[in-house]
Design an enzyme around this catalytic site. Structure first.
Site, PDB file in Angstrom:
ATOM      1  N   MET A  94       0.842  -1.198   0.000  1.00 60.83           N
ATOM      2  CA  MET A  94       0.000   0.000   0.000  1.00 60.83           C
ATOM      3  C   MET A  94       0.873   1.241   0.000  1.00 60.83           C
ATOM      4  O   MET A  94       2.097   1.176  -0.007  1.00 60.83           O
ATOM      5  CB  MET A  94      -0.925  -0.003   1.217  1.00 60.83           C
ATOM      6  CG  MET A  94      -1.793  -1.240   1.287  1.00 60.83           C
ATOM      7  SD  MET A  94      -3.166  -1.183   0.149  1.00 60.83           S
ATOM      8  CE  MET A  94      -4.397  -0.403   1.197  1.00 60.83           C
ATOM      9  N   CYS A  95       0.219   2.380   0.080  1.00 62.53           N
ATOM     10  CA  CYS A  95       0.946   3.631  -0.054  1.00 62.53           C
ATOM     11  C   CYS A  95       0.415   4.584   1.005  1.00 62.53           C
ATOM     12  O   CYS A  95      -0.452   4.237   1.787  1.00 62.53           O
ATOM     13  CB  CYS A  95       0.692   4.236  -1.423  1.00 62.53           C
ATOM     14  SG  CYS A  95       0.908   3.060  -2.763  1.00 62.53           S
ATOM     15  N   GLN A  96       0.952   5.781   1.014  1.00 62.70           N
ATOM     16  CA  GLN A  96       0.373   6.812   1.876  1.00 62.70           C
ATOM     17  C   GLN A  96       0.177   8.094   1.077  1.00 62.70           C
ATOM     18  O   GLN A  96       0.927   8.381   0.127  1.00 62.70           O
ATOM     19  CB  GLN A  96       1.252   7.054   3.104  1.00 62.70           C
ATOM     20  CG  GLN A  96       1.178   5.887   4.093  1.00 62.70           C
ATOM     21  CD  GLN A  96       1.498   6.287   5.532  1.00 62.70           C
ATOM     22  OE1 GLN A  96       1.482   7.471   5.912  1.00 62.70           O
ATOM     23  NE2 GLN A  96       1.781   5.288   6.358  1.00 62.70           N
TER      24      GLN A  96
END
Lengths: 255, 255
Positions: A1-3
């Site tokens: 995932m990412c932010q």
């Protein structure tokens, strides 16, 4: 995932403090080390800084951290690759032009079954599900409106489109055309509205404190939106799953 | 007027040396101080660095000068504003996406009577004649071809379009989609092809010499295109008025 990280203000403001905390999560305090990017709107203009090096050590991130670019709408992203390899073409935020304005988009999540791209106008350059969705979204807007519609109309369609995407997977996204910033939450997004009386804020990811009262006026409104709160001495509001907010002039509204 | 710099190579190469000379012309050795920009293609990806500060003193130019980004196609521009105010939206190079590829464009010259924009797909964000022409050019390409045509076809149309634009004013331009770089000369463009045996080059605008033989292999081909020659100990070839060259894999060809 990412932010994700976003900022929307009523006066041009730099994002150096928030960015310093955020970029540490790209390979230092967290594992989002597969590239990063940030887009700044300045009037109608827009500049993107992108790098596939981790934001914690990227020389371009170092520049952004130290060069106070004043902007009313900013979108940043640090990547942990899930769909699409690590490359510049797959680095968020993505940018296109529609109706004579730049549009910038970044996404956190996974979409196994993105909607089919049946138009010819917007096509992905890389191979992420995120850029694919961005192109689909702009194609739908371009199909519905030849030129900028009234905002109520535009936001209503945006809400429909976001809801459609959200049914297909995890779609936390930020979208801005320089006039406002839309944030959609599937699983995780927080925001804070800073306004007078301004106080001190302390970063979660680095032992740095800033006293905003030294840099602001009574009239300033600054909204910061992030996957996870960036400071540990302020109250951040979690967004609800399925919630879409439009930030304009530093304040959120429900379209 | 403005100045242009382009590079096209058969292996990813950094432009630090050429850029160091070029950027001096933005407020130091010359008066092109109304902003500057540079676009790098890396595979299908593309990043632009833009600033409205003079390139001789811009912190972003300082970064670009010291951060060796390896690219096969680069376009840079320093601006002396004639049409459109000094702003980020008016800063070259401009970028759009067509057929799933980014396209980058920069222009030097003046066009009093640009062709009418009758399409809806590509619209200028700023108010320069240059971005207007770029949009017109992409609109024509998109109209003619739904997807990437055979290159011979594409180049033939590009030649037509460049000739049409050239009748309307001074149109020195560079255009790249990351696969090749097109350079069109109305009044002033020079190029050099560097290849083995590589030697030393000395900048016109700063007393710096580089020995390319230390950084290259026997197979490398590097074309540099600039409004005015950047070195004073090499032979640059002036392009003829009306000439269009396509640089690919480091070599020019006439389409």
């Amino acid at each position: 995932m990412c932010q994700l990280l976003g900022m929307n203000c009523n006066v041009p403001t730099d994002i150096c403090f928030s960015f310093e905390g955020f970029r540490r999560r790209g390979g230092d305090t967290d594992h989002h080390r597969d590239g990063w990017g940030i887009g700044f709107f300045e009037d109608r203009g827009c500049r993107l800084f992108l790098d596939y090096q981790p934001s914690a050590i990227s020389p371009i991130a170092e520049l952004v951290r130290n060069y106070p670019i004043k902007s009313t709408n900013v979108i940043a992203h640090i990547r942990k690759a899930t769909v699409g390899e690590v490359s510049l073409a797959n680095t968020h935020p993505f940018r296109r032009e529609l109706w004579g304005r730049y549009w910038v988009f970044a996404h956190n999540g996974d979409v196994k079954d993105p909607p089919r791209l049946d138009g010819h106008r917007f096509r992905p350059v890389g191979n992420t599900d995120s850029e694919h969705m961005f192109c689909w979204l702009l194609e739908r807007l371009a199909e519905r409106f030849v030129d900028f519609p009234a905002e109520a109309e535009l936001f209503a369609v945006l809400r429909e489109l976001a809801a459609d995407l959200a049914q297909r997977g995890v779609v936390n996204f930020m979208l801005s055309n320089g006039q406002w910033l839309a944030a959609h939450c599937s699983t995780r997004l927080h925001y804070i509205v800073r306004q007078a009386p301004f106080g001190c804020a302390h970063l979660v990811d680095n032992d740095i404190t800033v006293d905003f009262s030294e840099y602001t006026t009574q009239r300033d409104l600054v909204s910061v939106i992030a996957t996870q709160p960036l400071t540990d001495n302020e109250v951040w509001t979690p967004m609800a799953p399925g919630e879409l907010l439009i930030f304009r002039d530093g304040m959120p509204m429900r379209p």
